[in-house]
Design a protein around this motif. Structure first.
Motif, PDB file in Angstrom:
ATOM      1  N   ALA A 184      80.003  34.352  63.432  1.00 19.77           N
ATOM      2  CA  ALA A 184      79.625  34.495  62.025  1.00 19.77           C
ATOM      3  C   ALA A 184      80.822  34.461  61.076  1.00 19.77           C
ATOM      4  O   ALA A 184      80.644  34.514  59.861  1.00 19.77           O
ATOM      5  CB  ALA A 184      78.856  35.803  61.832  1.00 19.77           C
ATOM      6  N   ASP A 199      75.525  36.611  54.220  1.00 24.69           N
ATOM      7  CA  ASP A 199      76.315  37.066  55.363  1.00 24.69           C
ATOM      8  C   ASP A 199      75.401  37.561  56.473  1.00 24.69           C
ATOM      9  O   ASP A 199      75.626  37.303  57.650  1.00 24.69           O
ATOM     10  CB  ASP A 199      77.250  38.210  54.948  1.00 24.69           C
ATOM     11  CG  ASP A 199      78.329  37.776  53.968  1.00 24.69           C
ATOM     12  OD1 ASP A 199      78.751  36.611  54.035  1.00 24.69           O
ATOM     13  OD2 ASP A 199      78.732  38.622  53.149  1.00 24.69           O
ATOM     14  N   ARG A 202      73.786  34.748  58.393  1.00 27.99           N
ATOM     15  CA  ARG A 202      74.756  34.124  59.297  1.00 27.99           C
ATOM     16  C   ARG A 202      74.987  34.997  60.520  1.00 27.99           C
ATOM     17  O   ARG A 202      75.091  34.504  61.648  1.00 27.99           O
ATOM     18  CB  ARG A 202      76.066  33.893  58.540  1.00 27.99           C
ATOM     19  CG  ARG A 202      76.964  32.866  59.172  1.00 27.99           C
ATOM     20  CD  ARG A 202      78.015  32.363  58.213  1.00 27.99           C
ATOM     21  NE  ARG A 202      79.038  33.361  57.916  1.00 27.99           N
ATOM     22  CZ  ARG A 202      79.186  33.956  56.744  1.00 27.99           C
ATOM     23  NH1 ARG A 202      78.370  33.675  55.734  1.00 27.99           N
ATOM     24  NH2 ARG A 202      80.154  34.843  56.552  1.00 27.99           N
TER      25      ARG A 202
END
Length: 276
Positions: A184, A199, A202
């Motif tokens: 990530a 975020d 991901r």
């Protein structure tokens, strides 16, 4: 410690050996395994039960018995099972328990460090017991980027420390957190509360990808882990971060670095996973 892919591998090997079989004899020789309950009483309760399913929740194995009771097994650091035809297992100083089945198989539990646990739960106690200890499974539909960012929005602890908390998402440990954060491109010491929905999305994709590879490779064989049929996993050959400090990043070729986060050795790429 075995994590979700290792425990899932154990479950898949145990399932055909246990499901449909009746326990003819149970022997628990280590009182720590069932503490605070007497191992002799727990063993006696298992005799005569038929196994109807073998499940997994996070890092727990669930051996479901006829009346709906569940033998909840946590392997912790060095717990493992071995399955073999009756009376063919060699003597083992680290054997803690043995189940003899009516299908001609013996299932032995061994544990070098003796941290593993067996708990026999009544049907009404199973879900509350697990709900108190575990968040959702990483593959659950509820686990989305927005859900994860909301879940950690008030957590100031480092992101890695929060992901190791089984009450956030169940099944991740030191190996797969390092691998997920690398995938990530997130720094392990980043404050968890700084995670936004993008975020989070991901990271959810990265967690699932790392875990899928781990399951496909039947887990990582490090130190004591092996599947109940004796096969060793090969996930260690697929690591991008965990345990590779000083080696080149497989994405950008920068040397991987090691630090300590939440008391755990942590490997990351300083270029791909910039510091917060």
């Amino acid at each position: 410690m075995p994590e979700l892919p290792e425990v899932e591998t154990v479950r898949r090997v145990l399932e055909p050996a246990l499901v449909g079989a009746r326990i003819l004899h149970a022997e628990i020789v280590d009182p720590r395994l069932t503490r605070p309950f007497d191992p002799g009483i727990v063993a006696a309760e298992l005799v005569g039960e038929r196994v109807t399913a073998v499940g997994r929740r996070g890092k727990y194995l669930l051996v479901v018995l006829g009346p709906g009771r569940v033998l909840l097994v946590h392997l912790r650091m060095t717990g493992s099972f071995r399955v073999a035809p009756r009376a063919s297992l060699p003597a083992d100083a680290h054997r803690r328990a043995l189940l003899r089945l009516d299908n001609g198989l013996d299932v032995a539990y061994r544990d070098l460090r003796r941290f593993g646990t067996w708990e026999l739960l009544e049907p009404v106690d199973v879900e509350p017991h697990l709900a108190d200890r575990l968040g959702p499974e990483p593959f659950a539909r509820v686990v989305t980027g927005r859900w994860l960012s909301d879940r950690v929005a008030r957590r100031r602890a480092p992101l890695k420390a929060v992901l190791l908390d089984q009450r956030v998402v169940a099944g991740l440990g030191n190996i797969y957190v390092d691998e997920a954060l690398w995938r990530a491109r997130l720094h392990p010491a980043r404050p968890a509360a700084s995670l936004d929905a993008a975020d989070g999305a991901r990271l959810v994709r990265a967690m699932r990808a790392a875990l899928r590879v781990g399951i496909d490779r039947q887990g990582a064989t490090l130190r004591d882990y092996a599947a109940p049929d004796g096969r060793e996993g090969t996930m260690q050959d697929e690591f991008h971060a965990y345990g590779r400090s000083g080696e080149p990043c497989s994405r950008c070729r920068a040397p991987l670095e090691r630090t300590v986060v939440a008391g755990r050795g942590t490997t990351f790429c300083p270029r791909c996973q910039p510091a917060p």
